[in-house]
Every structure is written in structure tokens, then in C-alpha cells.
Scaffold this motif. Structure first.
Motif, PDB file in Angstrom:
ATOM      1  N   PHE A 159       0.721  -0.960  -0.082  1.00 57.45           N
ATOM      2  CA  PHE A 159      -0.022   0.103  -0.072  1.00 57.45           C
ATOM      3  C   PHE A 159       0.804   1.247  -0.029  1.00 57.45           C
ATOM      4  CE2 PHE A 159      -3.085   3.219   1.046  1.00 57.45           C
ATOM      5  CZ  PHE A 159      -4.393   2.851   0.516  1.00 57.45           C
ATOM      6  N   ALA A 160       1.051   2.000  -0.960  1.00 56.87           N
ATOM      7  CA  ALA A 160       1.762   3.309  -1.243  1.00 56.87           C
ATOM      8  C   ALA A 160       0.829   4.406  -0.872  1.00 56.87           C
ATOM      9  CB  ALA A 160       2.245   3.326  -2.453  1.00 56.87           C
ATOM     10  N   SER A 161       1.292   5.130  -0.116  1.00 55.45           N
ATOM     11  CA  SER A 161       0.462   6.505   0.541  1.00 55.45           C
ATOM     12  C   SER A 161       1.410   7.376   0.899  1.00 55.45           C
ATOM     13  CB  SER A 161      -0.455   6.118   1.693  1.00 55.45           C
ATOM     14  OG  SER A 161       0.241   5.617   2.958  1.00 55.45           O
ATOM     15  N   ILE A 162       0.809   8.863   0.908  1.00 56.31           N
ATOM     16  CA  ILE A 162       1.692   9.982   1.135  1.00 56.31           C
ATOM     17  C   ILE A 162       1.647  10.006   2.994  1.00 56.31           C
ATOM     18  CG2 ILE A 162       1.500  12.390   1.280  1.00 56.31           C
ATOM     19  CD1 ILE A 162      -0.408  12.510  -1.247  1.00 56.31           C
ATOM     20  N   ASP A 163       3.073  10.427   3.121  1.00 58.22           N
ATOM     21  CA  ASP A 163       3.585  10.730   4.531  1.00 58.22           C
ATOM     22  C   ASP A 163       2.927  12.152   4.778  1.00 58.22           C
ATOM     23  OD1 ASP A 163       4.473  11.027   7.110  1.00 58.22           O
ATOM     24  OD2 ASP A 163       6.295   9.461   6.682  1.00 58.22           O
ATOM     25  N   PHE A 164       2.066  12.360   5.286  1.00 54.40           N
ATOM     26  CA  PHE A 164       1.410  13.557   5.320  1.00 54.40           C
ATOM     27  C   PHE A 164       2.085  14.490   6.639  1.00 54.40           C
ATOM     28  CE2 PHE A 164      -2.250  12.101   3.239  1.00 54.40           C
ATOM     29  CZ  PHE A 164      -2.271  12.874   2.164  1.00 54.40           C
ATOM     30  N   GLU A 165       2.542  13.532   7.446  1.00 58.47           N
ATOM     31  CA  GLU A 165       3.144  14.045   8.781  1.00 58.47           C
ATOM     32  C   GLU A 165       4.438  14.597   8.237  1.00 58.47           C
ATOM     33  OE1 GLU A 165       3.146  11.213  11.798  1.00 58.47           O
ATOM     34  OE2 GLU A 165       1.116  11.261  12.084  1.00 58.47           O
ATOM     35  N   GLU A 205       6.156  18.712   7.981  1.00 52.03           N
ATOM     36  CA  GLU A 205       7.529  18.928   8.547  1.00 52.03           C
ATOM     37  C   GLU A 205       8.504  19.514   7.600  1.00 52.03           C
ATOM     38  OE1 GLU A 205       8.653  15.548  10.524  1.00 52.03           O
ATOM     39  OE2 GLU A 205       7.217  15.342  11.945  1.00 52.03           O
ATOM     40  N   THR A 206       8.520  18.904   6.484  1.00 56.35           N
ATOM     41  CA  THR A 206       9.446  19.180   5.429  1.00 56.35           C
ATOM     42  C   THR A 206       9.374  20.374   4.689  1.00 56.35           C
ATOM     43  OG1 THR A 206       9.867  16.757   4.954  1.00 56.35           O
ATOM     44  CG2 THR A 206      10.777  18.358   3.397  1.00 56.35           C
ATOM     45  N   PHE A 207       7.890  20.718   4.412  1.00 48.21           N
ATOM     46  CA  PHE A 207       7.789  22.039   3.469  1.00 48.21           C
ATOM     47  C   PHE A 207       6.882  22.830   4.321  1.00 48.21           C
ATOM     48  CE2 PHE A 207       8.220  18.383   0.522  1.00 48.21           C
ATOM     49  CZ  PHE A 207       9.061  18.919  -0.257  1.00 48.21           C
ATOM     50  N   GLY A 208       6.696  22.810   5.650  1.00 53.29           N
ATOM     51  CA  GLY A 208       5.962  23.934   6.342  1.00 53.29           C
ATOM     52  C   GLY A 208       4.761  23.925   6.172  1.00 53.29           C
ATOM     53  N   PHE A 209       4.008  22.771   5.751  1.00 50.99           N
ATOM     54  CA  PHE A 209       2.476  22.965   5.536  1.00 50.99           C
ATOM     55  C   PHE A 209       1.961  22.373   6.833  1.00 50.99           C
ATOM     56  CE2 PHE A 209       3.990  22.146   0.914  1.00 50.99           C
ATOM     57  CZ  PHE A 209       3.189  23.296   0.498  1.00 50.99           C
ATOM     58  N   ASN A 210       0.563  22.623   6.830  1.00 48.76           N
ATOM     59  CA  ASN A 210      -0.549  22.271   7.962  1.00 48.76           C
ATOM     60  C   ASN A 210      -1.435  21.451   7.423  1.00 48.76           C
ATOM     61  OD1 ASN A 210      -1.063  22.207  10.509  1.00 48.76           O
ATOM     62  ND2 ASN A 210      -2.140  24.055  10.501  1.00 48.76           N
TER      63      ASN A 210
END
Length: 425
Positions: free
Chosen positions: A47-53, A57-62
Motif C-alpha cells: 500500500f503506497a500512501s503519502i506521508d502527510f506528517e 514537517e519538510t515543507f512547512g505545510f499544515n
């Protein structure tokens, strides 16, 4: 004197029933190590999925999306608790990526196909630069993918089956035109210009223009933006193009592809033009992050799905996931600001595993790439989570046939349905 004799009544008829023993034949299903990732006891799935956390952290999103792992594990537990797939239990391996660029997606592809030797991958990659890496599974490493949105060229290059639970962009344009025609909206749109986000969309533009013409619409112009990615050049090009469109009597513009700068400029035209947007599902985020200038735009129409907690075809998925997670899973329209969004995880998990289980069960005990392909091509019509109308068959690898016509509600800032879910096959 006449003598009368009364005969005794007939005795009741006595019948004897003899039941012959019924011979029963028991068919024993023999499960074997039929293919890579498939043993007599288990099927190994990735199962391939985005690591949102990590992405935040990497790009400063929320971003408030929950990572998918917990939801996936809950659903796999459900599959195994209800008999697995033709008696085989499912083992799941998680791989994560970032939705920007190919690097993390390529690493995840190699991890699943080479390190773990999975039979198939669920969900796949998404995002600019990552989405095209989906071909790594089906074309390079001969591994089934259930998810993503393959192009005809990618399907042609694939050696393993690539099945999408969504509707392909190539089929979506014609489906949108059919929706407009069936709901009576098409006749009031006047002459329509087809505008492509860039030259890559030209085959789709041709199909859209043909569908519009076949439905009786006038299509005086069909062009692609040659200056995609350059805001000032795009605006300069559109200024000239729209003068031409006015001269041709155009009142509606059908936008094919993701054209951020072009849409912003069209919004600034106010109600001069009705704008048709090919892929409404890509505009789901507009309710929380509306594009610049949309408040000045005129009428906006698109096609999309309206999936909610109240849908009957969502009930099983919701019950399974909520019981496993131990909390409610709310659709985005019900979430409070900052509240964790498990809806995307639920949707993609249930859809990918339901579709895989449906096909793999039909493939039978001898599960291989080819038996999976044959089962998918023979599936015809069915339904699954959030998709009341779906089908697969020879040459049709995108399952979803369900769309609703939608209009942007300027006052509420949301898309509203103009039609019930319709079968656009």
C-alpha cells in the motif's frame, strides 16, 4: 320393500415415501504458491500512501490529512476476519512517499516490488512528479496496481494489469458532455470554445470537441495554451484569444486540464463567460482553499462525486473503519477547522481493497497476473464504496462510471449538485 345397503367409506389411501440417499460432491479448493507474493496461505499486498506528517514537517505545510496506515490495517483485519480472499489471508506492507517529484515514489516502488516482492500494490502515487512513477509497478516490475489514473500510453506499456477505481480523464470529457446533454444544460450554453491547459491535452480536446459537436453544440475554437507555467505569457495569450472568441460569439469556455493561471484570468472576466471545468474532483479543495479571483467569476460547471456519510453505499466501509479506529470518520464538509481528516484514507483504502478483493476472488485459487487480468475483463457491471455505477471489461481499466453535474455556489463557497449520481458508462 327395497333393501338399501350402505357401503363403508373408503379407507384413506396409504402412501409410502422412500427417500433415497442424496449423493453430494465436495469440491476441495487447492491453494498453492501460485505467483510472486502469493502462497497457499497468504497474499502479500503493498500500500503506497503519502506521508502527510513528514510532508508538513519538510515543507512547512499544515495539512490535516491523517496518514493512511491505521485505516489500511483496520480494513485488512476485516478482510482476514471474513475469510480472506478465497481462503488466503492478506499481508500488507506499507510504503510512503512525498507528493512532489519522483525520488521518494521511485524508492517506494523498489521497496514494494523488489525488497518485499508483493503480488499487487494498492492506491499508488499522486502529486506532480510522483504520479508518473506509477508506471514503475506495472511497466517496469510487472506488478499489478489498483489505483492511480493511467493514460492510454501507460496502459499500453504495462505488462501487469493496472486497474483504476476512478474514471479516466480521457473518458471524463465525453462523460461531462453527456451529463450536460442529459440534464438539459447543454442547449443553453451557446457556442463553446475548448481551451487546453497545454499541448499534452490535445487528444482529450479533440475528443471533447467531437462529443460536443455530436451533441449539437457549436465549437468554433479549440486551442491549447502554448505558454503554460508562465503567468504573464498566459495572460497575454488569453487576451488575444478571448478577442477572437468574442468575435466568434463564444459564451462558454470548456477548460481541459489543470490551468491555474488561465482560470484566474477567466474568473476576472466576471459573468461574460460560463466556464466548464473538466475534472471537478480536482476542485474539491476549493471549499477550503478557493482559487484566487473565484468570487468575481460567472457561472462555473463541472462534474464530480458527492460522497457523504449518509450514502447507502458508504455504510459498510464506514462501519468497518470506525469500529476499528474507535472514532467517527467525518466527511470534509463536517470537519471543524484543524480537525484530523480521515476521510481520504477511508475512501482510498476501501475502494482499492474492495476492488482488488472483488477481482481476485473472481480469479479463483490460481491467482496470477493473467488470471487477475481475465477476471477484471469479465467483471462487467458492479458497485463498490461510494460508486453505485461501475464496470470493467476488455479495454476498460477505469472502474468508475458515476458522476454528478455540479455548479459552484458563490454564496456558500461550495460545489452543489445539479443532478443525482448518474451512470456515464
Amino acid at each position: 320393500m327395497v333393501s338399501t345397503t350402505t357401503e363403508p367409506p373408503d379407507e384413506p389411501l396409504v402412501t409410502t415415501t422412500t427417500t433415497a440417499p442424496v449423493e453430494t460432491t465436495t469440491t476441495t479448493i487447492v491453494l498453492t504458491n501460485s505467483f510472486r507474493g502469493v502462497t497457499a496461505e497468504t497474499i502479500k499486498l503493498g500500500f503506497a500512501s503519502i506521508d502527510f506528517e513528514y510532508f508538513n514537517e519538510t515543507f512547512g505545510f499544515n495539512l490535516t490529512y491523517a496518514n493512511y496506515d491505521d485505516t489500511v490495517n483496520v480494513y485488512v483485519d476485516h478482510i482476514n476476519a471474513t475469510g480472506g480472499i478465497v481462503g488466503r489471508m492478506v499481508e500488507v506492507v506499507h510504503a510512503h512517499f512525498l507528493p512532489v517529484g519522483p525520488v521518494t515514489a521511485e524508492a517506494a516502488c523498489i521497496e514494494l516490488t523488489q525488497d518485499h516482492q508483493v503480488f499487487a500494490v494498492m492506491n499508488g502515487f499522486a502529486g506532480p512528479g510522483a504520479e508518473n512513477v506509477n508506471a514503475c509497478f506495472s511497466a517496469i516490475y510487472d506488478t499489478i496496481l489498483v489505483g492511480g489514473k493511467p493514460t492510454p500510453e501507460q496502459l499500453e506499456q504495462s505488462t501487469a494489469p493496472w486497474i483504476s477505481y476512478d474514471i479516466s480523464l480521457g473518458r471524463r470529457g465525453r462523460a461531462f458532455v453527456n451529463l450536460l446533454e442529459e440534464t438539459g444544460e447543454l442547449s443553453g450554453l451557446g457556442p463553446i470554445m475548448v481551451l487546453g491547459a497545454n499541448a499534452e491535452y490535445e487528444p482529450m480536446m479533440v475528443d471533447v470537441a467531437d462529443a460536443l459537436s455530436s451533441a449539437g453544440a457549436v465549437v468554433p475554437i479549440s486551442v491549447a495554451n502554448p505558454d503554460t507555467g508562465d503567468e504573464m505569457a498566459t495572460i497575454a495569450y488569453l487576451e488575444v484569444l478571448l478577442e477572437r472568441a468574442r468575435g466568434e460569439g463564444v459564451s462558454t469556455i470548456f477548460v481541459v486540464g489543470e490551468a491555474e493561471y488561465a482560470l484566474q484570468y477567466l474568473f476576472s472576466m466576471g459573468d461574460e463567460f460560463t466556464v466548464l471545468i473538466l475534472n471537478g474532483d480536482s476542485a474539491n479543495s476549493w471549499a477550503t482553499a478557493p482559487p484566487e479571483g473565484i468570487e468575481r467569476s460567472g457561472r462555473l460547471l463541472t462534474n464530480k462525486s458527492f460522497e457523504s456519510r449518509g450514502d447507502a453505499d458508504m455504510a459498510d466501509c464506514l462501519n468497518i473503519v470506525e469500529a476499528g479506529l474507535g472514532h467517527e470518520v467525518l466527511s470534509p464538509d463536517l470537519l471543524q477547522e484543524g480537525e484530523k481528516n480521515y476521510w481520504a484514507a477511508l475512501q482510498n483504502t476501501c475502494k482499492s481493497f474492495e476492488l482488488f478483493r472483488h477481482i481476485a476472488a473472481a480469479a479463483g485459487p490460481d491467482l496470477t497476473n493473467e488470471s487477475f487480468r481475465a477476471a477484471a475483463e469479465a467483471l462487467d457491471t458492479f458497485s463498490f464504496t461510494g460508486v453505485p455505477y461501475a464496470s470493467l471489461g476488455p479495454g476498460k481499466a477505469d472502474a468508475r462510471d458515476t458522476l454528478s453535474l455540479a455548479e459552484w455556489n458563490h454564496e456558500a463557497g461550495v460545489w452543489t449538485a445539479l443532478s443525482p449520481p448518474m451512470n456515464v458508462r
